[in-house]
Scaffold this motif. Structure first.
Motif, PDB file in Angstrom:
ATOM      1  N   TRP A   1       3.867  -0.279  -1.037  1.00  0.00           N
ATOM      2  CA  TRP A   1       3.181  -0.806   0.034  1.00  0.00           C
ATOM      3  C   TRP A   1       2.176  -1.842  -0.233  1.00  0.00           C
ATOM      4  O   TRP A   1       1.960  -2.586   0.801  1.00  0.00           O
ATOM      5  CB  TRP A   1       2.128   0.538   0.561  1.00  0.00           C
ATOM      6  N   ILE A   2       2.037  -2.278  -1.607  1.00  0.00           N
ATOM      7  CA  ILE A   2       1.514  -3.484  -1.912  1.00  0.00           C
ATOM      8  C   ILE A   2       2.296  -4.385  -1.938  1.00  0.00           C
ATOM      9  O   ILE A   2       2.277  -5.822  -1.539  1.00  0.00           O
ATOM     10  CB  ILE A   2       0.768  -3.295  -3.163  1.00  0.00           C
TER      11      ILE A   2
ATOM     12  N   PRO B   1       4.614  -4.896   1.816  1.00  0.00           N
ATOM     13  CA  PRO B   1       3.773  -4.512   2.943  1.00  0.00           C
ATOM     14  C   PRO B   1       4.311  -4.133   4.062  1.00  0.00           C
ATOM     15  O   PRO B   1       3.875  -3.378   4.961  1.00  0.00           O
ATOM     16  CB  PRO B   1       2.754  -5.421   2.921  1.00  0.00           C
TER      17      PRO B   1
END
Length: 153
Positions: A91-92, A95
């Motif tokens: 998710w980083i 994104p």
């Protein structure tokens, strides 16, 4: 004049970990290809710039290939990476990606998630997983997906 070339070339390839990314950022106030090369040369003085190839995929994701003719160099790098193995979560790094989206099973997204991040995450005990999810502010959608798919990972 004849030159003899060594033919036993060793290669080690990996994604830059969160810990090393942060170390580079602390030293150089930036993390880019040049800073990563300088960092690895300083940390491992046996490496030369020509033996490090780096591909920047996005702001947090770098794919690094280290070439050498000495297997001991590869072993040193492997040990160093192993001791700094915590990767950025998907998710980083991606994104706009969620499991099930069209890019999940393609290219760098698939390689990073299935071959690197998921095995790393599964190696954590429950306390480490909770700490990791908190550290990287895991979105609700990812928490739900991880809970629903834990047995399938």
């Amino acid at each position: 004049m004849l030159k003899f070339f060594k033919t036993n070339k060793y290669i080690y390839q990996f994604y830059l970990s969160n810990a090393i990314y942060e170390d580079i950022f602390k030293i150089y106030k930036n993390c880019s290809i040049n800073e990563i090369k300088s960092f690895f040369i300083q940390q491992n003085n046996y490496l030369k710039k020509g033996k490090i190839k780096i591909q920047q995929i996005n702001r947090y994701l770098f794919y690094i290939s280290i070439y050498t003719y000495n297997v001991e160099d590869i072993e040193k790098i492997q040990n160093y990476i192993y001791n700094h193995h915590e990767l950025f979560p998907p998710w980083i790094v991606f994104p706009n990606l969620m499991q099930g989206t069209p890019r999940w099973n393609q290219g760098y997204e698939e390689d990073y998630n299935k071959n690197y991040w998921i095995p790393m995450f599964l190696s954590f005990d429950q306390r480490q997983k909770d700490k990791y999810l908190l550290k990287f502010n895991c979105p609700k959608e990812w928490k739900i997906w991880l809970e629903d798919n834990y047995e399938k990972l």
